[in-house]
Enzyme design. Structure first.
Site, mmCIF file in Angstrom:
data_model
loop_
_atom_site.group_PDB
_atom_site.id
_atom_site.type_symbol
_atom_site.label_atom_id
_atom_site.label_comp_id
_atom_site.label_asym_id
_atom_site.label_seq_id
_atom_site.Cartn_x
_atom_site.Cartn_y
_atom_site.Cartn_z
ATOM 1 N N GLY A 303 25.293 27.288 -0.070
ATOM 2 C CA GLY A 303 25.867 27.525 1.345
ATOM 3 C C GLY A 303 27.641 28.827 1.519
ATOM 4 O O GLY A 303 28.081 29.808 -0.451
ATOM 5 N N SER A 304 28.598 28.061 1.984
ATOM 6 C CA SER A 304 29.658 28.741 1.249
ATOM 7 C C SER A 304 30.507 28.636 1.051
ATOM 8 O O SER A 304 31.896 29.446 0.292
ATOM 9 C CB SER A 304 31.185 28.729 2.759
ATOM 10 O OG SER A 304 30.041 29.099 4.176
ATOM 11 N N VAL A 305 30.031 28.256 -0.589
ATOM 12 C CA VAL A 305 30.980 27.926 -1.802
ATOM 13 C C VAL A 305 31.011 29.359 -2.279
ATOM 14 O O VAL A 305 31.902 29.625 -3.361
ATOM 15 C CB VAL A 305 30.735 26.666 -2.299
ATOM 16 C CG1 VAL A 305 30.597 27.391 -3.841
ATOM 17 C CG2 VAL A 305 30.526 25.903 -1.946
ATOM 18 N N PHE A 306 29.612 30.046 -2.155
ATOM 19 C CA PHE A 306 29.594 31.457 -2.577
ATOM 20 C C PHE A 306 30.490 31.968 -1.742
ATOM 21 O O PHE A 306 30.711 33.881 -2.922
ATOM 22 C CB PHE A 306 27.723 31.658 -2.342
ATOM 23 C CG PHE A 306 27.748 33.267 -3.146
ATOM 24 C CD1 PHE A 306 27.811 32.939 -4.399
ATOM 25 C CD2 PHE A 306 27.425 34.317 -2.710
ATOM 26 C CE1 PHE A 306 27.449 34.001 -5.308
ATOM 27 C CE2 PHE A 306 26.768 35.459 -3.315
ATOM 28 C CZ PHE A 306 27.074 35.496 -4.299
ATOM 29 N N LYS A 307 31.435 31.955 -0.890
ATOM 30 C CA LYS A 307 32.432 33.048 -0.079
ATOM 31 C C LYS A 307 33.270 33.029 -1.779
ATOM 32 O O LYS A 307 33.827 34.395 -1.407
ATOM 33 C CB LYS A 307 32.608 32.781 1.022
ATOM 34 C CG LYS A 307 32.059 32.802 1.757
ATOM 35 C CD LYS A 307 32.348 31.750 3.574
ATOM 36 C CE LYS A 307 31.098 31.686 4.173
ATOM 37 N NZ LYS A 307 31.806 30.828 5.608
#
Length: 584
Positions: A303-307
């Site tokens: 999820g958004s950790v990849f941002k």
């Protein structure tokens, strides 16, 4: 006719004699150690028939924490009694007085014994050093106070350490050139498997006495201590785990009812694992059907950790201008965003509030420049390659400390890599994006260090029995490109803004004793139950912000939208580490 019969019987007798002779040669000369299809060691079995023994140490190597504490086993000072005591007069009252055990209990235990035993097994009475010294000073044959190695009922970091078991076929496949008993334990998972060759026993330590067919002493009542001839074995693998921190981490994971997931804590200074807890726990009765998997080294939807990766690429390609605004009232596909309608946000606020629209657009922009950019930056931050320590050790090339570690990925096909819609979904950590919690923690550690990425160690060295070093596992950088110190500095500020921003997804951590920088993530898993979609919930970060010591990832897998958050777990870990550092 009579003569013919005699010759026939003579041939039969000679044939039987030859067959018997061949059988005896097979037993005594050719197959003494691998008799029959079961590969029975006849020499060992013959010894077992005429001896009775109590094993003090099975001879397999041990795992220690970073401070030298045993992790999987413990040495317990116990009272060992031999069954021949029932046939002789011995100073039972003196032993009773020293050990604090009523004499009648000692007498009853000996009367019921058919083989040597530690009093109270499987939960033996623990003696003090003074009691051991006084009991042994009595010099009573068949009465000994010794330290016996016991397996812990609960092993800390059990998935990291792994399991052992008996498997004659696998033993022969791995070590066909070694003379090992079929009962030799081998590692089947975790570090037990990775370090198996070093941990193999040279032999057991035991107390032995010889008996006749009735179990009576054969050569008097002399008990012998048998120990492997090699004084350097068994070896100890000194892990980087802190036993106290590990126990507190596991307590917190259970306190917050994490049924699948866990946490991993790294020491940033030497990039080593301080604690790693994975759930579900191992089911010892049926491990392969429950808990043997270490979820911290298995790829997960992040999820958004990849941002964080998208942000790094955006910084380097000058897409992070504060004047550019993104419409965070819309989803990636342009539909109205009803739940997370943030209006118009710039790059920094988008990262703090985790706006999907922003990072979907940025990922598409990057994809137009180079379809491989997301993968290149994921590699620069060590998300997609193995991060566990590996290198050459003795005759073992490419030795891996974490043999069961999976690697991350961004795209599975070239078509997906070139598709802007897939790029947009990948930019928010969905579609095919996967990484292990260990790799995510390593990414945070690399950012905290200014971009320097290193291998993660779970063991610092292998020690001989006498404490000298057999193998060192030094700190090693991960090969390949990394982000620049400038990019790392910009990421540090973004990760801190996640916490400082009044609307940031990490605002819950503003009042912690250590200043935290990090990134949240809530990933759709595509799994449903009773109409509810499941999510992976993350928080990954490091602290203290200005003088980083720890990188921490907490993740709860396959939970519904309104439960299973990890903020409280992460926060309590920070508080616990602060109290520990301050000596509270």
């Amino acid at each position: 006719m009579l003569k013919r019969r005699a010759i026939g019987w003579l041939i039969i007798c000679i044939t039987c004699y030859i067959l018997l002779l061949v059988r005896l040669m097979q037993i005594q000369l050719f197959e003494t150690k691998t008799f029959s299809k079961h590969n029975i060691n006849l020499l060992e079995e013959s010894v077992h028939q005429r001896t009775q023994e109590v094993v003090i140490d099975n001879g397999r190597g041990n795992f220690l924490d970073r401070n030298g504490n045993m992790l999987t086993h413990k040495k317990v000072p116990v009272l060992v009694l031999f069954p021949f005591l029932k046939k002789m007069e011995w100073s039972i009252n003196k032993v009773s007085s020293i050990a604090g055990i009523p004499g009648k209990f000692l007498k009853q235990a000996v009367e019921n014994a058919k083989k040597p035993f530690a009093y109270g097994d499987p939960n033996p009475l623990e003696l003090t050093a003074s009691q051991m010294e006084r009991i042994n000073a009595l010099k009573i044959p068949g009465v000994f106070a010794i330290e016996k190695k016991y397996e812990r009922s609960t092993v800390p970091a059990e998935q990291v350490i792994g399991l052992t078991g008996e498997n004659p076929q696998e033993l022969k496949r791995r070590y066909s050139n070694k003379d090992l008993s079929e009962q030799t334990l081998i590692g089947v998972s975790g570090l037990e498997e990775s370090f198996d060759e070093f941990l193999l026993p040279e032999g057991k330590s035991k107390l032995v006495y010889h008996v006749d067919g009735d179990g009576a002493p054969l050569f008097g009542i002399n008990v012998r201590y048998v120990d492997p001839a090699n004084p350097f074995y068994p070896v100890n693998v000194r892990t980087t785990i802190d036993k106290d921190l590990q126990q507190k981490a596991e307590d917190l994971v259970d306190q917050y009812h994490v049924s699948k997931g866990g946490l991993v804590l790294l020491n940033i200074e030497d990039n080593s694992v301080l604690a790693s807890a994975s759930r579900p726990k191992i089911n010892k009765n049926n491990p392969y059907n429950g808990g043997i998997t270490n979820e911290m080294v298995k790829q997960q939807i992040m999820g958004s950790v990849f941002k964080t990766v998208v942000a790094a690429a955006a910084i380097d390609y000058s897409l992070d201008s504060s004047s550019r605004l993104f419409d965070c009232s819309k989803k990636i596909n342009g539909d109205p965003e009803l739940k997370y309608n943030y209006g118009m946000l710039n790059f920094t606020d988008s990262f703090a509030r985790s706006c999907n629209r922003t990072f979907g657009e940025l990922a598409k922009d990057l994809q137009k420049m180079d379809p491989h950019l997301l993968e290149k930056y994921a590699a620069k931050l060590s998300l997609t390659g193995p991060v566990g320590w590996q290198g050459n050790v003795y005759h073992t090339s490419d030795f891996k400390q974490i043999a069961d570690e999976e690697i991350g990925r961004i795209f599975l096909t070239d078509d997906a890599r070139k598709d802007p819609n897939y790029a947009g979904m990948s930019g928010i950590g969905q579609h095919e994006v996967r990484a292990t919690p260990l790799a995510v923690a390593n990414m945070m550690a690399a950012i905290a260090r200014g971009g320097k990425k290193e291998m993660v160690r779970v063991a610092s060295k292998i020690e001989y029995k006498n404490g000298t070093t057999m193998v060192n596992f030094p700190e090693e950088e991960i090969k390949g490109d990394s982000i620049s110190p400038y990019t790392a500095m910009k990421l540090q500020k973004l990760l801190r803004e996640v916490v400082l921003n009044p609307n940031g997804t990490g605002k819950w951590f503003q009042n912690l004793p250590y200043d935290v920088a990090g990134k949240s993530g809530t990933a759709e898993t595509g799994k449903y139950m009773n109409g509810k979609q499941f999510y992976n919930k993350w928080f990954a970060g490091y602290f203290p912000y200005k003088n980083p010591k720890y990188a921490l990832v907490a993740v709860n897998l396959d939970v519904s939208d309104n439960e299973g958050g990890v903020n409280s777990l992460f926060a309590d870990m920070v508080r616990m580490l602060y109290d520990k550092d301050k000596g509270q």
